[in-house]
Write a protein that holds these residues in place. Structure first.
Motif, PDB file in Angstrom:
ATOM      1  N   ARG A 149      18.520  20.568  48.787  1.00 20.82           N
ATOM      2  CA  ARG A 149      19.291  20.049  49.928  1.00 20.82           C
ATOM      3  C   ARG A 149      19.563  18.555  49.779  1.00 20.82           C
ATOM      4  O   ARG A 149      20.210  17.970  50.642  1.00 20.82           O
ATOM      5  CB  ARG A 149      18.508  20.276  51.229  1.00 20.82           C
ATOM      6  CG  ARG A 149      18.137  21.719  51.501  1.00 20.82           C
ATOM      7  CD  ARG A 149      17.361  21.859  52.809  1.00 20.82           C
ATOM      8  NE  ARG A 149      16.015  21.259  52.713  1.00 20.82           N
ATOM      9  CZ  ARG A 149      15.226  21.048  53.761  1.00 20.82           C
ATOM     10  NH1 ARG A 149      15.639  21.378  54.977  1.00 20.82           N
ATOM     11  NH2 ARG A 149      14.025  20.522  53.601  1.00 20.82           N
ATOM     12  N   ASN A 150      19.073  17.933  48.713  1.00 20.41           N
ATOM     13  CA  ASN A 150      19.053  16.485  48.600  1.00 20.41           C
ATOM     14  C   ASN A 150      19.993  15.965  47.516  1.00 20.41           C
ATOM     15  O   ASN A 150      19.945  16.422  46.367  1.00 20.41           O
ATOM     16  CB  ASN A 150      17.628  16.018  48.313  1.00 20.41           C
ATOM     17  CG  ASN A 150      16.700  16.351  49.466  1.00 20.41           C
ATOM     18  OD1 ASN A 150      16.942  15.955  50.612  1.00 20.41           O
ATOM     19  ND2 ASN A 150      15.633  17.100  49.194  1.00 20.41           N
ATOM     20  N   ALA A 151      20.817  14.992  47.882  1.00 21.75           N
ATOM     21  CA  ALA A 151      21.833  14.476  46.967  1.00 21.75           C
ATOM     22  C   ALA A 151      21.223  13.866  45.706  1.00 21.75           C
ATOM     23  O   ALA A 151      21.766  14.030  44.610  1.00 21.75           O
ATOM     24  CB  ALA A 151      22.701  13.442  47.685  1.00 21.75           C
ATOM     25  N   ALA A 152      20.115  13.163  45.826  1.00 15.93           N
ATOM     26  CA  ALA A 152      19.501  12.544  44.652  1.00 15.93           C
ATOM     27  C   ALA A 152      19.054  13.604  43.650  1.00 15.93           C
ATOM     28  O   ALA A 152      19.174  13.410  42.435  1.00 15.93           O
ATOM     29  CB  ALA A 152      18.321  11.679  45.066  1.00 15.93           C
ATOM     30  N   VAL A 153      18.556  14.716  44.151  1.00 19.97           N
ATOM     31  CA  VAL A 153      18.135  15.802  43.263  1.00 19.97           C
ATOM     32  C   VAL A 153      19.363  16.471  42.645  1.00 19.97           C
ATOM     33  O   VAL A 153      19.366  16.811  41.455  1.00 19.97           O
ATOM     34  CB  VAL A 153      17.275  16.814  44.035  1.00 19.97           C
ATOM     35  CG1 VAL A 153      16.847  17.967  43.128  1.00 19.97           C
ATOM     36  CG2 VAL A 153      16.051  16.132  44.634  1.00 19.97           C
ATOM     37  N   MET A 154      20.409  16.661  43.455  1.00 26.37           N
ATOM     38  CA  MET A 154      21.652  17.218  42.910  1.00 26.37           C
ATOM     39  C   MET A 154      22.162  16.366  41.755  1.00 26.37           C
ATOM     40  O   MET A 154      22.539  16.888  40.692  1.00 26.37           O
ATOM     41  CB  MET A 154      22.717  17.286  44.008  1.00 26.37           C
ATOM     42  CG  MET A 154      22.402  18.211  45.155  1.00 26.37           C
ATOM     43  SD  MET A 154      23.647  18.053  46.491  1.00 26.37           S
ATOM     44  CE  MET A 154      22.842  18.977  47.804  1.00 26.37           C
ATOM     45  N   ALA A 155      22.195  15.057  41.935  1.00 27.67           N
ATOM     46  CA  ALA A 155      22.717  14.156  40.903  1.00 27.67           C
ATOM     47  C   ALA A 155      21.885  14.243  39.638  1.00 27.67           C
ATOM     48  O   ALA A 155      22.431  14.328  38.519  1.00 27.67           O
ATOM     49  CB  ALA A 155      22.741  12.722  41.430  1.00 27.67           C
TER      50      ALA A 155
END
Length: 330
Positions: A149-155
């Motif tokens: 759910r987290n953008a930093a992890v997605m990136a």
């Protein structure tokens, strides 16, 4: 009053559903006042006919898909997953499990480091990243999606080679997520949910579960497109078990074909979930394979394009036999 149209699937008769191989010659008419009967597919309103018939191949970044539905294998590296209780928490074991699922026929390995089971508390992003860091080198070359759910992890995951973002919050949890997905041109799964994992099963309520979830996903797709995400990169998931009781889950499964009206591919993830125990009796998680296969086959029969499952080899075998029994699919 808005009308919704659920296609009645067949093989070769009528209009092509989502580009084939299924077709439909008629559709059930639904409203919030109830069932209004059936109409011929040729009599559908133009917007519904377009959404139901328009081809929707899976995003190109997922690679060449030999046949549908694509099987997404679940790889949880959390110590508190509902389905495996931390069995794959050790990096070497997780990498071996991913390789085995891919060899068994998984078109994607869905990697998750934060539990979103009912009652789970949010995990700090730093901890989620730390759990994932030892895996990236060993997963190189495998088709990986990131369940976060987290953008930093997605990136970080996209930089490491992940080809799809699977967000159980449908890009509502992290304000930076939609812009990140748009900037990276990443395919994304938008999943319906009600509440947060910590609270979602406390008292889920819907006026009409099937139509409420459809409308919600329709709005989230529109929001994603408005944020710059290509519609061709969006997949919808009705979110079985996420803020839903048994009657809600069954309404979604029985009406699953309605979601083709969203005009994007559909992912179904109900593997090992509690609804199996609710229907079949008090079945422990480890004994839910038969129920999981039954739901996977029901999803395939409803024309979904992706199945998210824990038992990859068994599901691949079941789908191969199902396809062999349907000449139009072979």
């Amino acid at each position: 009053m808005r009308r919704y149209y659920r296609p009645i699937l067949s093989e070769g008769e009528g209009l092509p559903l989502a580009g084939g191989p299924f077709a439909f010659a008629r559709a059930e008419v639904l409203t919030r006042a109830g069932h209004e009967g059936f109409i011929a597919a040729a009599d559908l309103p133009d917007d519904w006919r377009d959404h139901l018939t328009r081809p929707r191949p899976l995003p190109a970044r997922l690679g060449q898909v030999a046949s549908l539905p694509l099987i997404m294998g679940v790889l949880n590296i959390t110590p508190d997953s509902f389905s495996d209780g931390g069995r794959n928490a050790a990096p070497a074991i997780a990498i071996a499990a991913a390789q085995a699922m891919h060899a068994a026929g998984a078109g994607l390995i869905d990697l998750g480091a934060e539990s979103t089971r009912p009652g789970a508390a949010a995990l700090p992003v730093a901890d989620e990243l730390a759990r994932l860091a030892p895996l990236w080198a060993g997963l190189a070359g495998l088709p990986v999606s990131i369940d976060t759910r987290n953008a930093a992890v997605m990136a970080t995951a996209i930089d490491a080679g992940a080809c799809l973002v699977n967000d159980v919050s449908a890009l509502t949890h992290d304000p930076a997520a939609a812009a990140l997905v748009a900037a990276r041109a990443a395919p994304v799964v938008l999943m319906h949910h009600q509440g947060t994992p910590a609270t979602m099963q406390a008292a889920p309520h819907y006026d009409d579960a099937l139509l409420d979830v459809f409308d919600w996903l329709e709005r989230r797709i529109a929001a994603a497109v408005a944020a710059g995400i290509s519609r061709d990169n969006i997949i919808a998931d009705p979110g079985i078990g996420f803020g839903k009781g048994l009657t809600h889950n069954l309404a979604l499964l029985r009406g699953l074909a309605l979601f083709h009206g969203l005009g994007v591919p559909i992912l179904l993830g109900a593997s090992r979930k509690s609804l199996i125990s609710n229907v079949a009796g008090d079945v422990p998680v480890a004994q839910r394979l038969p129920g999981s296969l039954a739901i996977a086959l029901a999803g395939a029969q409803a024309g979904v394009q992706m199945l998210r499952v824990h038992d990859v080899a068994e599901t691949v075998q079941a789908i191969r036999l199902w396809r062999a029994c349907h000449p139009a699919l072979t």
